[in-house]
Design a protein around this motif. Sequence first.
Motif, PDB file in Angstrom:
ATOM      1  N   LEU A   1      -2.129  11.084   4.599  1.00  0.00           N
ATOM      2  CA  LEU A   1      -1.903  10.426   6.028  1.00  0.00           C
ATOM      3  C   LEU A   1      -1.825  11.576   6.994  1.00  0.00           C
ATOM      4  O   LEU A   1      -0.853  12.339   7.125  1.00  0.00           O
ATOM      5  CB  LEU A   1      -0.625   9.642   6.058  1.00  0.00           C
TER       6      LEU A   1
ATOM      7  N   ASN B   1       1.734  13.754   3.863  1.00  0.00           N
ATOM      8  CA  ASN B   1       1.936  12.693   4.591  1.00  0.00           C
ATOM      9  C   ASN B   1       2.415  13.380   5.915  1.00  0.00           C
ATOM     10  O   ASN B   1       3.734  13.832   5.673  1.00  0.00           O
ATOM     11  CB  ASN B   1       3.069  11.747   3.872  1.00  0.00           C
TER      12      ASN B   1
ATOM     13  N   SER C   1       6.364   7.159   1.475  1.00  0.00           N
ATOM     14  CA  SER C   1       5.267   6.116   1.702  1.00  0.00           C
ATOM     15  C   SER C   1       5.180   5.843   3.079  1.00  0.00           C
ATOM     16  O   SER C   1       5.903   4.966   3.713  1.00  0.00           O
ATOM     17  CB  SER C   1       5.401   4.757   0.810  1.00  0.00           C
ATOM     18  N   GLY C   2       4.057   6.179   3.545  1.00  0.00           N
ATOM     19  CA  GLY C   2       3.628   5.774   5.149  1.00  0.00           C
ATOM     20  C   GLY C   2       4.726   6.263   5.885  1.00  0.00           C
ATOM     21  O   GLY C   2       5.242   7.460   5.962  1.00  0.00           O
TER      22      GLY C   2
ATOM     23  N   LYS D   1       0.877  -1.232  -0.024  1.00  0.00           N
ATOM     24  CA  LYS D   1      -0.094  -0.008   0.065  1.00  0.00           C
ATOM     25  C   LYS D   1       0.938   1.133  -0.067  1.00  0.00           C
ATOM     26  O   LYS D   1       1.897   1.262   0.444  1.00  0.00           O
ATOM     27  CB  LYS D   1      -0.972  -0.068   1.107  1.00  0.00           C
TER      28      LYS D   1
ATOM     29  N   ASN E   1       0.219   5.382   1.021  1.00  0.00           N
ATOM     30  CA  ASN E   1      -1.066   6.548   1.899  1.00  0.00           C
ATOM     31  C   ASN E   1      -0.876   7.590   0.866  1.00  0.00           C
ATOM     32  O   ASN E   1       0.103   8.269   0.969  1.00  0.00           O
ATOM     33  CB  ASN E   1      -0.548   6.783   3.259  1.00  0.00           C
TER      34      ASN E   1
ATOM     35  N   ASP F   1      -2.480  -1.838   9.758  1.00  0.00           N
ATOM     36  CA  ASP F   1      -2.694  -1.861   8.415  1.00  0.00           C
ATOM     37  C   ASP F   1      -3.302  -3.161   7.830  1.00  0.00           C
ATOM     38  O   ASP F   1      -3.432  -3.385   6.532  1.00  0.00           O
ATOM     39  CB  ASP F   1      -1.335  -1.735   7.734  1.00  0.00           C
TER      40      ASP F   1
ATOM     41  N   PHE G   1      -5.841   5.269   1.881  1.00  0.00           N
ATOM     42  CA  PHE G   1      -4.860   3.798   1.212  1.00  0.00           C
ATOM     43  C   PHE G   1      -4.947   3.629  -0.007  1.00  0.00           C
ATOM     44  O   PHE G   1      -6.115   3.871  -0.641  1.00  0.00           O
ATOM     45  CB  PHE G   1      -4.995   2.740   1.912  1.00  0.00           C
TER      46      PHE G   1
ATOM     47  N   GLY H   1      -6.296   3.248  11.590  1.00  0.00           N
ATOM     48  CA  GLY H   1      -6.263   2.873  10.189  1.00  0.00           C
ATOM     49  C   GLY H   1      -7.028   1.640  10.078  1.00  0.00           C
ATOM     50  O   GLY H   1      -7.108   1.284   8.654  1.00  0.00           O
TER      51      GLY H   1
ATOM     52  N   THR I   1      -6.670   8.454   6.875  1.00  0.00           N
ATOM     53  CA  THR I   1      -5.583   8.155   5.697  1.00  0.00           C
ATOM     54  C   THR I   1      -6.447   7.638   4.570  1.00  0.00           C
ATOM     55  O   THR I   1      -7.478   7.148   4.759  1.00  0.00           O
ATOM     56  CB  THR I   1      -4.658   7.307   6.370  1.00  0.00           C
TER      57      THR I   1
END
Length: 309
Positions: free
Chosen positions: A21, A227, A258-259, A16, A18, A143, A38, A159, A36
């Motif tokens: 976020l 993010n 990413s995240g 995944k 986000n 997640d 996804f 989440g 968030t």
Amino acid sequence: MLSVVPDPVVVTVPAKVNLHLAVGDLRDDGYHELSTVFQALSLSDEVSVVPADTLTVQVQGEGAQFVPTDNRNLVWRAAEAVADRAGREPAVKISVRKGIPVAGGMAGGSADAAATLLALDHLWGLELDRATLHELAADLGSDVPFALHGGTAVGSGRGEHLLPVLARDTFHWVLALAKGGLSTPKVFAELDRLRAEGRPPRAGTPDALMQALAAGDAATLAPLLVNDLQPAALSLMPELRRTLRAGEAAGALAGIVSGSGPTCAFLCADEQSAIQVGAELAGVGVCRTVRVAAGPVPGARLADIEEGR
Ligand SMILES: C[C@@](CO)(OP(=O)(O)O)[C@H](O)COP(=O)(O)OP(=O)(O)OC[C@H]1O[C@@H](n2ccc(N)nc2=O)[C@H](O)[C@@H]1O
Ligand SMILES: Nc1ncnc2c1ncn2[C@@H]1O[C@H](COP(=O)(O)OP(=O)(O)O)[C@@H](O)[C@H]1O
């Protein structure tokens, strides 16, 4: 007497990113409240399960040497959780083939846990309903429910509370995989530290981003990617700034951590552009390797053994 080796049950499961976020304050339970969006991407792990005398886990592929094969592995805990629910022993051999970078902010461990839930449900003929699988998933990690769900979804709480989001067409991504990993709890702790010093700003609501998703418009979506964990990831790994700059210089519409990072995800105008950005980024030495991916894709699903192998 001939002993019959049963066919493994094989599940593929996506990574995944986000797209939005927003991290709220630290809760009493040690988690941060999240808002968030996804998206599941076409970068996947494969989990196979087969009956055995005892529970064992083996891991191969991308970053396998960094993944534990004992009860610290989320697939081990997932197997125990399903066995417990079914009132049986977790007597299975679980094989994980990693394609998702380890500790990369792309939820690879969560993906494997989700895949294990589905694989054992099938292997043991349990026919657990979606709500039960979701509940088991949420107990394993924030997640994990999204990895079961796939597609594009809004997550709230830790989440784990999910609502599907309409995303028209396919978006094209380049992923820059970093040389090391980042620990998720350390990145959240770094954000708390930065916020205690009065910075950085907080993301707003994802309303405009959801409209861009519904319209399938990558150019409108690009400047809306946000993010809250990015400043914390950059603080812990400053070299990611160069990676982000290089991806945008190579022609990506936007780049984002990413995240919890350190993978950087670059949104591109179309597939051709993603291939070009990926090639250029690979040549400038700002990351370990690159992958081109598309999203959204479905969540964990049984592999078609007849056609696939
Ligand atoms: C940040 C995100 C964004 O999707 O993913 P990654 O980038 O790590 O993949 C997730 O929230 C990560 O989810 P996941 O990796 O499942 O985390 P968990 O195992 O539930 O939590 C690990 C630790 O991270 C911190 N944590 C996690 C989630 C959350 N909402 N608040 C937190 O503070 C807590 O310190 C927690 O003990
Ligand atoms: N099946 C698994 N795959 C990857 N990592 C796992 C797994 N099970 C446990 N881990 C541990 O979880 C940590 C975080 O891994 P991962 O889920 O890949 O990253 P992230 O939380 O950044 O998305 C790893 O460093 C590893 O020690």
